[in-house]
Design an enzyme around this catalytic site. Structure first.
Site, PDB file in Angstrom:
ATOM      1  N   ASP A  12       1.013  -1.079  -0.229  1.00  0.00           N
ATOM      2  CA  ASP A  12      -0.083   0.240   0.286  1.00  0.00           C
ATOM      3  C   ASP A  12       0.837   1.457   0.384  1.00  0.00           C
ATOM      4  OD1 ASP A  12       0.591  -0.418   2.702  1.00  0.00           O
ATOM      5  OD2 ASP A  12      -0.605   0.616   3.341  1.00  0.00           O
ATOM      6  N   ASP A  17       6.961   1.033   2.527  1.00  0.00           N
ATOM      7  CA  ASP A  17       6.792   0.906   1.473  1.00  0.00           C
ATOM      8  C   ASP A  17       7.483   1.409   0.165  1.00  0.00           C
ATOM      9  OD1 ASP A  17       3.569  -0.484   2.208  1.00  0.00           O
ATOM     10  OD2 ASP A  17       3.745   1.281   2.297  1.00  0.00           O
ATOM     11  N   ASN A  41      -2.288   2.636   3.453  1.00  0.00           N
ATOM     12  CA  ASN A  41      -1.979   3.985   3.603  1.00  0.00           C
ATOM     13  C   ASN A  41      -3.129   5.009   2.812  1.00  0.00           C
ATOM     14  OD1 ASN A  41       0.095   2.936   5.345  1.00  0.00           O
ATOM     15  ND2 ASN A  41       1.180   2.975   3.853  1.00  0.00           N
ATOM     16  N   THR A 143       3.003  -5.842   2.840  1.00  0.00           N
ATOM     17  CA  THR A 143       3.352  -4.353   3.544  1.00  0.00           C
ATOM     18  C   THR A 143       2.305  -3.820   4.093  1.00  0.00           C
ATOM     19  OG1 THR A 143       4.719  -3.341   1.349  1.00  0.00           O
ATOM     20  CG2 THR A 143       6.872  -4.757   2.665  1.00  0.00           C
ATOM     21  N   PHE A 184      -2.229  -1.354  12.432  1.00  0.00           N
ATOM     22  CA  PHE A 184      -2.883  -0.512  11.173  1.00  0.00           C
ATOM     23  C   PHE A 184      -3.455  -1.833  10.564  1.00  0.00           C
ATOM     24  CE2 PHE A 184      -3.418   1.115   7.165  1.00  0.00           C
ATOM     25  CZ  PHE A 184      -4.740   1.700   7.350  1.00  0.00           C
ATOM     26  N   ASN A 185      -2.538  -2.614  10.069  1.00  0.00           N
ATOM     27  CA  ASN A 185      -2.713  -3.304   8.609  1.00  0.00           C
ATOM     28  C   ASN A 185      -3.295  -4.491   8.588  1.00  0.00           C
ATOM     29  OD1 ASN A 185      -0.587  -1.636   7.532  1.00  0.00           O
ATOM     30  ND2 ASN A 185       1.407  -3.174   6.975  1.00  0.00           N
ATOM     31  N   HIS A 262       9.451   0.291   8.754  1.00  0.00           N
ATOM     32  CA  HIS A 262       8.839  -0.882   9.076  1.00  0.00           C
ATOM     33  C   HIS A 262       8.820  -1.683   7.781  1.00  0.00           C
ATOM     34  CE1 HIS A 262       6.302   1.334  12.494  1.00  0.00           C
ATOM     35  NE2 HIS A 262       5.987   1.832  11.254  1.00  0.00           N
ATOM     36  N   ASP A 263       8.253  -1.837   6.905  1.00  0.00           N
ATOM     37  CA  ASP A 263       8.144  -2.366   5.854  1.00  0.00           C
ATOM     38  C   ASP A 263       9.434  -2.999   5.218  1.00  0.00           C
ATOM     39  OD1 ASP A 263       4.768  -2.133   5.929  1.00  0.00           O
ATOM     40  OD2 ASP A 263       5.682  -0.379   3.839  1.00  0.00           O
TER      41      ASP A 263
END
Length: 334
Positions: A12, A17, A41, A143, A184-185, A262-263
């Site tokens: 996303d 990402d 996102n 991700t 969130f994901n 994060h991703d």
């Protein structure tokens, strides 16, 4: 025969990402077969456009496939999420010194508008077709919300046996952001996440907030990127700055003036398993009840769980090992 690791990214695409995609494209050890996009996102139009921006900036011909524009089930019920917005408990946007809204992800990445186009085939159908024709040697790295992967597994369950492994960014063990109990994901599409976790894929690794919040980029990392001086390095430095400002405003980190990317940690783990630490094999399920714990990744740490272990969960990360890898790959691109 190529000895590169075959990978499909499902993103996303926002700021973190983008770093995951460029890490995969720049690594000489990865053959990136394609990127499927998903809403998360941002809306699907933006996540697809942003993915194309990254691919174009790297002068890559990696194909991009538009995927699902909304969750499988969650948004069917208007009151499913109650008062929760997925914004870490923050009730109002905060403004920066210029009076602009502070955001983790702006609609468009700070990269030139793309000239390449997404492929005409829907991302879910492409995933199914590619995996079914494979020799079981493809790693999936989602991700964002797991909508595309969940849909593909529902349409063609046989792909579970064709996936070498799934490394996904999402969930939380003790650290959460969308709600008091969820990341969130997973919160964005809990049903899809539960489908993936119970699909029978042989190896699934969850890279939750507990790990990603230990793999932050700092102001020093941002300065190093700016010193490289290439358009790519400066664009990533801008993303790091954007994220540090947002995390300082909404989720202050233990390491001051830093923000998780994060991703990219999922891709880094494929390249160097030692970037993740304290990895535990356990049973993980997702709460899909619609209540206070909706979207929670329930990690069964008991010696005798009710159901078999299905997921490796990383609880830590090596920040320097991670940041050095990403920065050196960016430095290599001219």
């Amino acid at each position: 025969m190529s000895d590169k690791m075959k990978v499909i990214l499902d993103c996303d695409t926002g700021s973190d990402d983008a770093v995951a995609i460029l890490t995969a494209i720049l690594s000489p050890r990865i053959e990136l077969l394609g990127v499927t996009t998903v809403a998360g996102n941002k809306e699907i139009n933006f996540t697809t456009d942003n993915t194309l921006r990254v691919v174009d900036m790297l002068r890559s011909d990696v194909p991009v496939y538009r995927g699902c524009a909304t969750s499988m089930v969650a948004k069917l019920l208007p009151n499913r999420h109650g008062d929760y917005t997925g914004m870490t408990g923050v009730k109002q946007d905060k403004l920066d010194d210029k009076g602009e809204v502070i955001s983790y992800h702006h609609d468009c990445l700070p990269m030139p508008a793309p000239t390449s186009k997404e492929r005409p085939e829907h991302g879910v159908w492409w995933l199914i077709d590619t995996l079914m024709k494979s020799e079981g040697d493809i790693t999936l790295i989602p991700t964002g919300p797991l909508t595309n992967i969940g849909m593909a597994l529902r349409l063609e369950p046989r792909i579970a046996g064709k996936i070498k492994q799934i490394i996904f960014m999402g969930g939380g063990f003790k650290v959460f952001n969308a709600t008091a109990a969820s990341e969130f994901n997973i919160w964005a599409d809990p049903e899809a996440a539960q489908i993936v976790l119970t699909s029978g894929v042989k190896t699934i690794t969850m890279v939750p907030l507990d790990a990603t919040h230990q793999a932050n980029f700092t102001r020093e990392d941002e300065a190093e990127l700016r010193a490289i001086g290439t358009p790519l390095a400066i664009a990533v430095a801008d993303l790091v700055d954007e994220r540090i400002v947002a995390y300082n405003a909404y989720q202050p980190q233990e390491l001051a003036d830093s923000a998780p990317i994060h991703d990219a940690l999922c891709v880094a783990y494929l390249l160097d398993p030692e970037v993740l630490t304290d990895i535990r094999h356990m049973r993980v399920d997702v709460d899909i009840s619609g209540g206070f714990a909706d979207g929670q990744t329930i990690c069964d740490t008991r010696a005798y769980p009710d159901r078999p272990e299905n997921c490796y969960v990383a609880l830590g990360a090596d920040r320097l090992r991670f940041s050095r890898m990403v920065i050196e790959l960016i430095r290599s691109f001219r």
